[in-house]
Design an enzyme around this catalytic site. Structure first.
Site, PDB file in Angstrom:
ATOM      1  N   LYS A  62       0.843  -1.210   0.000  1.00 29.04           N
ATOM      2  CA  LYS A  62       0.000   0.000   0.000  1.00 29.04           C
ATOM      3  C   LYS A  62       0.871   1.251   0.000  1.00 29.04           C
ATOM      4  O   LYS A  62       0.566   2.225  -0.689  1.00 29.04           O
ATOM      5  CB  LYS A  62      -0.923   0.007   1.226  1.00 29.04           C
ATOM      6  CG  LYS A  62      -1.999  -1.071   1.188  1.00 29.04           C
ATOM      7  CD  LYS A  62      -2.816  -1.022   2.467  1.00 29.04           C
ATOM      8  CE  LYS A  62      -3.745  -2.210   2.577  1.00 29.04           C
ATOM      9  NZ  LYS A  62      -4.460  -2.213   3.870  1.00 29.04           N
ATOM     10  N   HIS A 104       1.278  -7.316  17.577  1.00 29.28           N
ATOM     11  CA  HIS A 104       0.201  -8.312  17.650  1.00 29.28           C
ATOM     12  C   HIS A 104      -0.411  -8.375  19.035  1.00 29.28           C
ATOM     13  O   HIS A 104       0.262  -8.125  20.035  1.00 29.28           O
ATOM     14  CB  HIS A 104       0.638  -9.705  17.197  1.00 29.28           C
ATOM     15  CG  HIS A 104       2.121  -9.930  17.141  1.00 29.28           C
ATOM     16  ND1 HIS A 104       2.880 -10.071  18.248  1.00 29.28           N
ATOM     17  CD2 HIS A 104       2.959 -10.007  16.088  1.00 29.28           C
ATOM     18  CE1 HIS A 104       4.137 -10.247  17.896  1.00 29.28           C
ATOM     19  NE2 HIS A 104       4.228 -10.195  16.575  1.00 29.28           N
TER      20      HIS A 104
HETATM   21  C1  LIG Z   1      -3.907  -3.378  -1.453  1.00 27.82           C
HETATM   22  C2  LIG Z   1      -4.181  -4.723  -0.826  1.00 27.82           C
HETATM   23  C3  LIG Z   1      -2.955  -5.132  -0.022  1.00 27.82           C
HETATM   24  C4  LIG Z   1      -5.445  -4.479   0.023  1.00 27.82           C
HETATM   25  O1  LIG Z   1      -5.593  -5.346   1.052  1.00 27.82           O
HETATM   26  P1  LIG Z   1      -7.015  -5.968   1.519  1.00 27.82           P
HETATM   27  O2  LIG Z   1      -6.691  -6.934   2.604  1.00 27.82           O
HETATM   28  O3  LIG Z   1      -7.781  -6.414   0.343  1.00 27.82           O
HETATM   29  O4  LIG Z   1      -7.851  -4.760   2.093  1.00 27.82           O
HETATM   30  P2  LIG Z   1      -7.589  -3.787   3.338  1.00 27.82           P
HETATM   31  O5  LIG Z   1      -8.868  -3.657   4.068  1.00 27.82           O
HETATM   32  O6  LIG Z   1      -6.363  -4.148   4.117  1.00 27.82           O
HETATM   33  O7  LIG Z   1      -7.252  -2.429   2.596  1.00 27.82           O
HETATM   34  C5  LIG Z   1      -8.188  -1.837   1.768  1.00 27.82           C
HETATM   35  C6  LIG Z   1      -7.724  -0.448   1.448  1.00 27.82           C
HETATM   36  O8  LIG Z   1      -6.440  -0.504   0.816  1.00 27.82           O
HETATM   37  C7  LIG Z   1      -6.301   0.685   0.044  1.00 27.82           C
HETATM   38  N1  LIG Z   1      -5.703   0.317  -1.232  1.00 27.82           N
HETATM   39  C8  LIG Z   1      -6.237  -0.418  -2.229  1.00 27.82           C
HETATM   40  N2  LIG Z   1      -5.394  -0.496  -3.265  1.00 27.82           N
HETATM   41  C9  LIG Z   1      -4.291   0.190  -2.907  1.00 27.82           C
HETATM   42  C10 LIG Z   1      -3.075   0.510  -3.556  1.00 27.82           C
HETATM   43  N3  LIG Z   1      -2.801   0.075  -4.785  1.00 27.82           N
HETATM   44  N4  LIG Z   1      -2.186   1.279  -2.908  1.00 27.82           N
HETATM   45  C11 LIG Z   1      -2.434   1.743  -1.686  1.00 27.82           C
HETATM   46  N5  LIG Z   1      -3.580   1.477  -1.006  1.00 27.82           N
HETATM   47  C12 LIG Z   1      -4.493   0.724  -1.619  1.00 27.82           C
HETATM   48  C13 LIG Z   1      -7.683   1.310  -0.136  1.00 27.82           C
HETATM   49  O9  LIG Z   1      -7.751   2.494   0.619  1.00 27.82           O
HETATM   50  C14 LIG Z   1      -8.614   0.239   0.446  1.00 27.82           C
HETATM   51  O10 LIG Z   1      -9.745   0.727   1.104  1.00 27.82           O
HETATM   52  P3  LIG Z   1     -10.929   1.465   0.271  1.00 27.82           P
HETATM   53  O11 LIG Z   1     -11.127   0.652  -0.973  1.00 27.82           O
HETATM   54  O12 LIG Z   1     -12.096   1.459   1.215  1.00 27.82           O
HETATM   55  O13 LIG Z   1     -10.401   2.859  -0.015  1.00 27.82           O
HETATM   56  C15 LIG Z   1      -4.491  -5.753  -1.903  1.00 27.82           C
HETATM   57  O14 LIG Z   1      -3.756  -5.481  -3.074  1.00 27.82           O
HETATM   58  C16 LIG Z   1      -4.211  -7.179  -1.568  1.00 27.82           C
HETATM   59  O15 LIG Z   1      -4.321  -7.566  -0.435  1.00 27.82           O
HETATM   60  N6  LIG Z   1      -3.872  -8.004  -2.543  1.00 27.82           N
HETATM   61  C17 LIG Z   1      -3.464  -9.377  -2.379  1.00 27.82           C
HETATM   62  C18 LIG Z   1      -4.217 -10.195  -1.435  1.00 27.82           C
HETATM   63  C19 LIG Z   1      -3.694 -11.579  -1.411  1.00 27.82           C
HETATM   64  O16 LIG Z   1      -3.032 -12.055  -2.329  1.00 27.82           O
HETATM   65  N7  LIG Z   1      -3.966 -12.270  -0.326  1.00 27.82           N
HETATM   66  C20 LIG Z   1      -3.488 -13.597  -0.192  1.00 27.82           C
HETATM   67  C21 LIG Z   1      -4.375 -14.401   0.662  1.00 27.82           C
HETATM   68  S1  LIG Z   1      -3.903 -16.062   0.482  1.00 27.82           S
END
Ligand SMILES: CC(C)(COP(=O)(O)OP(=O)(O)OC[C@H]1O[C@@H](n2cnc3c(N)ncnc32)[C@H](O)[C@@H]1OP(=O)(O)O)[C@@H](O)C(=O)NCCC(=O)NCCS
Length: 121
Positions: A62, A104
């Site tokens: 992020k 944590h």
């Molecule tokens: C950006 C990322 C890290 C978001 O994480 P998430 O767990 O889905 O969501 P979170 O609640 O932690 O964060 C969401 C916020 O991240 C922010 N965000 C999204 N894309 C972003 C980017 N490219 N850069 C910075 N911030 C970003 C936004 O503000 C979003 O909230 P909003 O849509 O309400 O504005 C996402 O790219 C991601 O997690 N991708 C991979 C997930 C993955 O592979 N998981 C593996 C599980 S096995």
């Protein structure tokens, strides 16, 4: 100057469930160096460590502005402890100009990343 900030919070029970199922999740999230450190830990410390690394890597993605994907995979990011246990960030093998902090509790892990850029006047 600050060039990016990122924050993430991760539930420990979700991480524990995935880690207990198989090695797949851990192998996807942790680099070889991090896995080596994970193996030195015991019991619930392993879950705290894995959840903390997961949160820190999402926070870094992020701060970078890319999210996790082709430009920034979990394996591209490595966070290793220094001699005092503080987490040090590497991206694609290079030391990152920035800071990561991980915490944590019994239920969640959270991480914050701040990136900086040197200004040239
Ligand atoms: C950006 C990322 C890290 C978001 O994480 P998430 O767990 O889905 O969501 P979170 O609640 O932690 O964060 C969401 C916020 O991240 C922010 N965000 C999204 N894309 C972003 C980017 N490219 N850069 C910075 N911030 C970003 C936004 O503000 C979003 O909230 P909003 O849509 O309400 O504005 C996402 O790219 C991601 O997690 N991708 C991979 C997930 C993955 O592979 N998981 C593996 C599980 S096995």
């Amino acid at each position: 100057m600050i060039s990016g900030i990122g924050l993430d919070i991760t539930e420990l029970d979700r991480i524990e469930e995935m880690d207990n199922k198989s090695d797949k999740f851990r192998n996807r999230i942790l680099t070889n160096g991090e896995q080596h450190y994970y193996q030195t830990l015991s019991g619930y410390r392993r879950i705290e460590f894995l959840a903390g690394r997961f949160a820190a890597k999402e926070a870094y993605s992020k701060a970078l502005g890319t999210g996790i994907g082709p430009e920034c995979s979990f394996q591209d990011i490595e966070i290793l402890p220094d001699a005092k246990g503080a987490p040090i960030l590497y991206f694609k093998g290079s030391l990152v100009d920035g800071f990561v902090s991980i915490t944590h509790t019994k239920t969640v892990a959270a991480a914050q990343v701040i990136l900086q850029k040197v200004e040239h006047f």
